[in-house]
Scaffold this active site. Structure first.
Site, mmCIF file in Angstrom:
data_model
loop_
_atom_site.group_PDB
_atom_site.id
_atom_site.type_symbol
_atom_site.label_atom_id
_atom_site.label_comp_id
_atom_site.label_asym_id
_atom_site.label_seq_id
_atom_site.Cartn_x
_atom_site.Cartn_y
_atom_site.Cartn_z
ATOM 1 N N SER A 162 3.444 -13.644 4.005
ATOM 2 C CA SER A 162 2.143 -13.033 3.740
ATOM 3 C C SER A 162 1.192 -13.335 4.897
ATOM 4 O O SER A 162 1.458 -12.941 6.034
ATOM 5 C CB SER A 162 1.607 -13.526 2.394
ATOM 6 O OG SER A 162 0.556 -12.712 1.934
ATOM 7 N N ASP A 256 4.579 -3.264 -2.808
ATOM 8 C CA ASP A 256 3.609 -4.206 -2.259
ATOM 9 C C ASP A 256 2.628 -3.419 -1.405
ATOM 10 O O ASP A 256 3.051 -2.589 -0.584
ATOM 11 C CB ASP A 256 4.360 -5.242 -1.406
ATOM 12 C CG ASP A 256 3.469 -6.319 -0.801
ATOM 13 O OD1 ASP A 256 2.240 -6.201 -0.866
ATOM 14 O OD2 ASP A 256 4.025 -7.286 -0.241
ATOM 15 N N HIS A 286 4.869 -8.317 -4.226
ATOM 16 C CA HIS A 286 4.389 -9.366 -3.327
ATOM 17 C C HIS A 286 4.654 -10.747 -3.938
ATOM 18 O O HIS A 286 4.082 -11.105 -4.961
ATOM 19 C CB HIS A 286 2.890 -9.183 -3.075
ATOM 20 C CG HIS A 286 2.365 -9.979 -1.917
ATOM 21 N ND1 HIS A 286 2.485 -9.546 -0.616
ATOM 22 C CD2 HIS A 286 1.725 -11.170 -1.858
ATOM 23 C CE1 HIS A 286 1.934 -10.434 0.187
ATOM 24 N NE2 HIS A 286 1.467 -11.443 -0.538
#
Length: 315
Positions: A162, A256, A286
């Site tokens: 991320s 996502d 995610h």
């Protein structure tokens, strides 16, 4: 493809207790710490990672005159010649080295590399470009410590999830820009590469898939704190020239908001002649790649990361 039906109940649980839209960062961090103290709520879904022979922490001086960050070093009993510098996720605002402890142990044990898990400083106290500079300094420090820690200084890679994936790309770009040591590999999982949030998937998966558009906007705005969203160190997709960067492994979740960023950056790297391994995992959201005790595809995801690092470090 819809969300994997095994993941759907977890999504419902997450969205049943969302943070208030304007919860200050400090409160969110405090709540995250309380949850961690109470045990991992997803513990039944995450595999236990093996013990590592040696784990210790050190302080690393950073660019600020009085600044320092903590790194946690993992040395497996059986090592090959390499090291990985890892950056946790959390939207540049949240997260600690404890959050990426399991991942660090898995990579250290699976790939037989020394792992340096970096506790970079966070926005809003330390907005862009501080987290990126901290991560670059941690990479430099790792190369400098190669002799003491027992690995080849030419075989040091970077990786993250991320926000950590974004920072991994930033470190590679800074290394190219400054002519310093270059990572031998960059492993970027569920990464953000365009902080203008221009990828179509930001709208496609704006709600109901763990990471929401509004949450992404809040994280990006707080991290940038008025800086230009097209700065390549913030948004690697806006770099004019991606040639000469290290081989990349980019792993993405289909459902996502950031999936489009991953697709676009993989394509840009390939066009620039950079070797790229790109995989988008169907039905994932995610963060669901961490559910290694629940999903065979999450175990396959982790194996892809470990195998890519092992191949790079041993050839």
């Amino acid at each position: 493809m819809p969300v994997d039906p095994q993941i759907a109940p977890l999504i419902a649980m997450i969205h049943s207790q969302p943070p208030a839209p304007h919860d200050p960062v400090a409160r969110r961090r405090m709540n995250a710490e309380r949850k961690a103290e109470g045990g991992n709520p997803y513990g039944d879904y995450v595999q236990e990672e093996p013990e590592i022979a040696t784990v210790f922490e050190e302080k690393v001086k950073v660019a600020d005159p009085d600044g320092e960050i903590t790194v946690r070093v993992y040395r497996p009993a059986e090592e090959n010649a390499g090291a990985m510098v890892l950056f946790h996720g959390g939207g540049w605002l949240m997260g600690t080295i404890d959050d990426s402890d399991r991942r660090s142990r898995a990579i250290a044990a699976g790939a037989g590399v020394v792992v340096v898990n970096v506790d970079y400083r966070l926005a809003p106290e330390f907005p862009f470009p501080v987290p990126a500079e901290d991560c670059y300094r941690a990479f430099e420090w790792t190369v400098e410590q190669a002799g003491r820690l027992g690995f080849d200084p030419a075989r040091v890679g970077v990786g993250g999830e991320s926000a950590g994936g974004n920072l991994s790309a930033a470190v590679s770009l800074l290394a190219k820009e400054r002519g310093g040591p270059m990572p031998v590999i960059q492993v970027m999982e569920i990464p953000a590469f365009d902080l203008t949030m221009s990828s179509s998937t930001v709208e496609t998966y704006a709600e109901g898939h763990v990471l929401t558009k509004s949450e992404l906007e809040w994280c990006v705005g707080t991290y940038l704190s008025g800086h230009d969203a097209t700065d390549p160190i913030a948004s690697p997709l806006h770099a004019a020239d991606l040639s000469g960067l290290p081989p990349a492994v980019i792993l993405s979740a289909e459902c996502d908001p950031l999936a489009g960023d991953a697709r676009r950056y993989a394509a840009r790297l390939a066009e620039a002649g950079v070797p790229v391994t790109f995989r988008e995992f169907p039905g994932h959201v995610h963060g669901s790649h961490t559910l290694t005790g629940m999903l065979a595809s999450s175990r396959e995801w982790r194996a892809t990361v470990v195998n890519s690092i092992t191949t790079t470090m041993t050839h």
